[in-house]
Structure formats: structure tokens, C-alpha cells
Design an enzyme around this catalytic site. Structure first.
Site, PDB file in Angstrom:
ATOM      1  N   LYS A 219       0.869  -1.175   0.000  1.00  0.00           N
ATOM      2  CA  LYS A 219       0.000   0.000   0.000  1.00  0.00           C
ATOM      3  C   LYS A 219       0.910   1.232   0.000  1.00  0.00           C
ATOM      4  CE  LYS A 219      -3.818   2.130   2.650  1.00  0.00           C
ATOM      5  NZ  LYS A 219      -4.729   1.984   3.814  1.00  0.00           N
TER       6      LYS A 219
ATOM      7  N   SER B 127      -9.812   2.168   2.846  1.00  0.00           N
ATOM      8  CA  SER B 127      -8.914   2.912   1.987  1.00  0.00           C
ATOM      9  C   SER B 127      -7.907   2.044   1.236  1.00  0.00           C
ATOM     10  CB  SER B 127      -8.141   3.925   2.834  1.00  0.00           C
ATOM     11  OG  SER B 127      -7.306   3.254   3.757  1.00  0.00           O
TER      12      SER B 127
ATOM     13  N   SER C 118     -10.099  -0.240   7.062  1.00  0.00           N
ATOM     14  CA  SER C 118      -9.504  -0.164   5.718  1.00  0.00           C
ATOM     15  C   SER C 118      -8.797  -1.418   5.213  1.00  0.00           C
ATOM     16  CB  SER C 118      -8.525   0.999   5.647  1.00  0.00           C
ATOM     17  OG  SER C 118      -9.241   2.188   5.489  1.00  0.00           O
TER      18      SER C 118
END
Ligand code: GLN
Length: 482
Positions: free
Chosen positions: A76, A151, A175
């Protein structure tokens, strides 16, 4: 090749059936072919990945390979990677190239894993749909016009579409679990403090936790084996022994006590979702578990408490982006104040600004006691609910999300409906508990996630429960088209 799990690829590498260079090239080709449409990556580091793959093959030749040596994966874009730009989904960090690795990035490097790039995310991890990224929205591989959740939507979409077998993620209010659920993959948010936050760009420091995304529970266990552990550079890191998370995957579930919180099974829950989740729980009973109704009496206060605490911490964390130290700086500032204000006005997107405004307000003199302090007291009550529940049960199960992946644009104009996405996940961050989401069914062709919440440091038990379910069912093996 791309349908194989990390565990299978690791065996293929160990037995010489494939090289890391071949594997890496294969996944890079898939990214090239599919990511134009999905937009799950912000940055692809093909050259560095191939160089790392060659080094991994040499290391294996020398006989000092780990289970991760030569395995492709992605980070990420919130984890700092030395020499590779790290944007956090923001214009503010569009050209930021960190001079150091996050502890999580360093641990994967030390294990010899091959990072293919950095995945898309909501700006500064604020969101539930990956639509607030400065680099454009990510598409859910299960449905063209659907969001992947957020997210960590880029990591979830990339894993679901088989562009990488595994990816790192972070979870401040859901998330990891919410995008895992919406993309039909398996994700784990560990106990707060289990995985180092050093070099993981901060959103809300008392809630942020790095974790894992892959298709199987076994692969999540392999990831956690790399990521978990004490880090003297993170003052909230816990100095506690790290088990081998793969060692207990095959324990039988006989006698496992499952609690179903009545506050999570209400009329607001989509009936088809509820059916899928209840079917999954019946599967657990068939595996020898017992089920009991429980109550988490303060569950309805979680969203309100979170949306005071998280913005408050975010407003403090994001004050460092001032155009002076690093990141974006506006053009031709007329004086210092103009530079600060225009830099922040131009560098941050609207959701981030909303959080900074809310957080600054909640922390200001006169409001601190009414909002921030009150929210912290509610947080304590929510934690106590879980402590009480875990006296009676071993794990708590629920749906991960109230509904399957929604259509792009559906919630962008209404922040409150977007915030409600995390209604089942947010309490565990407030309490600091570990929790997973695993694929447990489908509604109208879209994946449904089952959430399993555990007691502090019970990651091994969660992984064991998820693995046993995956031995008995095939939901985690379903793949989107392409
Ligand atoms: N959706 C929640 C938020 O917007 C949680 C995000 C997260 O876990 N990073 O704050």
C-alpha cells in the site's frame, strides 16, 4: 501461475519449478495488461522488481532462502520505501521519495520478497471507497462500476484480480477488512502494536495498524510471520513473542465458542448479506464450534466516537505538511503565511480538509472536554464491552460490511453514509483488537465478507478459524473475470 497462493508459489520456487524472475515477469505482465482498467497501482517498479528477483534467485542458489524469497507482492502506498516514491494517495506527496524504509518494508526486503509497486488508496487513508485518491479511483475487479472499498482498495483489487498474490494494507477504522470483503479476499488487521508503525504514514496514530491481504488465511499467516514483532523505533510497538502463525492453522475447531453480537444483526443489515453470513456461521457449527448471542451495548456509539478521535489525531499528524520540510509547495508564495495556506489548500483534497477542520475544532479550547474527552470516555466503554464479551466467547463473528460493494459515485456527496460503511469494523480499532475478513458468500455476484474479531494477540486463533473454514468451503477460491 497467478491463481496460485503464496504458499504454493513458495513451494514451486523451493522445488525449482519456477524462478523468481519468471514469476515476477508474469505478474508484471498481468499488471500491464489489466491495470489500465483497474487503476490499482499508483507506481509500478518493474526494473527494480526484476533486479530484486534476480537477486532472490541467486540467494536461493546460495541456499539461504526464506519462504518469501522471490515472491512478488505489493505495498500500500502508505509504507515508506527507500528510493521509491510514496504518495499516500495525495498530491501533497506526489513526488515524495523517502530516504528510508518503513520497518514493514524493510522486513519484506530482508526476507527477499519482490515488491512490484505501490497500490492506490484513499488520500491519507481517509475513506471507504478509494475514490478520494489524487491518482483517480480504483475499480473493483468484480464489477466495472463498483468501488473496491477503501482505503486499501488498490491492494484489495490487485490481489483479487491476481495482479499480485499478496499486498500490505493498513486499517484505522476498517480499511483492511472492508475492501477485503468487497473484493472477495482475506485480510487481517492485527492487535494494535503487533506490527510496527515506523515509516507508515500516520493518519490516526492510536488507531492505525498495518496488516495483511491475500487470498487465503494461510497466506495471511505467512505475511504476518514477516510483519509482526517488536520495533524499538515505534514507541507503541509491543515487546511480545511472535508465534509462527502457520503452526496452528490445522488445529480442529471443536469447542470454539463464537459470539454473535445482537447489535450487529439488525434490520439495517441487507437480508441477503445476513443469510450469507448466517450460512457461514452454520458451517462453523458443522466444524464443531458453538454459537451464542452476545451484546456489545455501546456499539452504536462507535462511529461518533471514531469521527471525533480520528480527525483529532489526523489534524495533529497532518500539520507536518507545511511546504517546508517535504512534499508539495505552492508556486510563488508572496510570504510565509501565503506559502503555508496555499500549499495546504492546493496539496490536500476535500475529505482530508474536512477531517482537519473537524479535528482542529474538536481539539480547540472550550470544545476539547465536550468532544475529544467525551469520545475518549466512550472509547473506554466500547473496549470494556469487548473485554466482557471475551470472558464468555473465544471469537466474535459478524458481517464485515452492511452491504456489498456499492456503485462508484453513490456515496461521494454524502460523507455520513460513507462513514457508516465502517459500522461493524470501527469498534475493534477503538479497542485495539485484532480482526479478519474472509470471503463467505456472494450477493448478486458481489463478494460478502465474514468478520471474525479476536481477543488481544489472538491472531493465530483467527487465522486458524479462517483456515479451517477455507478448507471446508470454496468462497476464497472464486475469481473475478479476467
Ligand atoms: N473509512 C474510515 C475512514 O475514512 C477508515 C479508514 C481506514 O481504516 N484507514 O476514516
Amino acid at each position: 501461475m497467478h491463481d496460485k497462493t503464496v504458499a504454493e508459489l513458495s513451494r514451486d520456487l523451493a522445488e525449482g519449478r519456477v524462478s523468481s524472475v519468471e514469476l515476477t515477469q508474469h505478474f508484471l505482465d498481468r499488471i500491464e495488461a489489466r491495470d489500465g482498467e483497474l487503476n490499482s497501482f499508483i507506481t509500478v517498479t518493474a526494473d527494480q522488481a526484476l533486479a530484486d528477483a534476480r537477486a532472490a534467485d541467486e540467494r536461493r542458489q546460495r541456499g539461504d532462502a526464506t519462504p518469501w524469497t522471490g515472491i512478488p507482492f505489493a505495498h500500500k502506498d502508505i509504507f515508506c520505501t527507500e528510493g521509491v516514491r510514496t504518495t499516500c494517495g495525495s498530491r501533497m506527496l506526489e513526488n515524495f521519495v523517502p530516504p528510508y524504509n518503513a520497518t514493514v518494508s524493510q522486513r519484506f526486503r530482508d526476507a527477499g520478497a519482490v515488491c512490484l509497486g505501490k497500490t492506490n488508496m484513499d488520500e491519507f487513508a481517509m475513506g471507504s471507497s478509494t475514490e478520494s485518491s489524487y491518482f483517480g479511483a480504483t475499480t473493483n475487479p468484480w464489477g466495472e462500476n463498483r468501488v473496491p472499498g477503501g482505503s486499501s482498495g488498490g491492494s484489495a483489487a490487485a490481489v483479487a484480480a491476481r495482479l499480485v498474490p499478496a499486498a500490505t494494507a493498513t486499517d484505522t477504522g476498517g480499511s483492511i477488512r472492508q475492501p477485503a470483503a468487497m473484493c472477495g479476499i482475506t485480510g487481517l488487521k492485527p492487535t494494535y502494536g503487533r506490527v510496527s508503525r515506523y515509516g507508515m504514514i500516520a493518519f490516526a496514530s492510536s488507531l492505525d495498524q498495518g496488516g495483511t491481504m491475500a487470498r487465503s488465511a494461510e497466506d495471511n499467516a505467512l505475511m504476518l510471520n514477516v510483519m509482526a514483532g517488536f520495533d524499538p523505533r515505534d514507541s507503541t510497538s509491543l515487546d511480545r513473542e511472535v508465534p509462527d502463525y502457520t503452526a496452528s492453522l490445522n488445529e480442529p475447531l471443536k469447542g470454539l465458542r463464537i459470539g454473535l453480537p445482537k447489535e450487529y444483526f439488525t434490520e439495517q443489515l441487507d437480508p441477503a448479506m445476513e443469510k450469507a453470513v448466517r450460512d457461514a456461521i452454520r458451517e462453523y457449527e458443522a466444524l464443531g464450534a458453538t454459537v451464542k448471542d452476545i451484546s456489545l451495548p455501546h456499539a452504536n456509539l462507535a462511529i461518533a466516537a471514531y469521527y471525533v478521535i480520528a480527525p483529532a489525531e489526523a489534524s495533529a499528524n497532518l500539520s507536518r505538511f507545511d511546504g517546508v520540510r517535504y512534499g508539495y509547495r505552492c508556486d510563488n508564495p508572496k510570504d510565509l503565511l501565503d506559502m503555508y495556506t496555499r500549499t495546504r489548500a492546493e496539496g490536500f483534497g476535500s475529505e482530508v480538509k474536512r477531517r482537519i477542520l473537524v479535528g482542529t475544532y474538536a481539539l480547540s479550547a472550550g470544545y476539547y472536554d465536550a468532544y475529544y474527552l467525551k469520545a475518549q470516555k466512550v472509547r473506554r466503554l466500547i473496549q470494556q464491552d469487548f473485554i466482557d464479551a471475551f470472558r464468555e466467547v473465544d471469537v466474535i463473528m459478524s458481517p464485515t460490511t452492511p452491504s456489498p460493494a456499492f456503485v462508484k459515485g453513490e456515496k461521494t456527496d454524502d460523507p455520513v453514509t460513507m462513514y457508516l460503511e465502517d459500522i461493524f469494523t470501527i469498534s475493534t480499532n477503538l479497542a485495539g483488537l485484532p480482526a479478519m475478513s474472509l470471503p463467505a458468500g456472494q450477493v448478486d455476484g458481489m463478494p460478502v465478507g465474514l468478520q471474525i474479531i479476536g481477543n488481544y494477540f489472538d491472531e493465530a486463533r483467527l487465522l486458524n478459524a479462517a483456515h479451517q473454514f477455507q478448507q471446508a468451503t470454496d468462497w476464497h477460491r472464486l475469481a473475478p473475470e479476467g
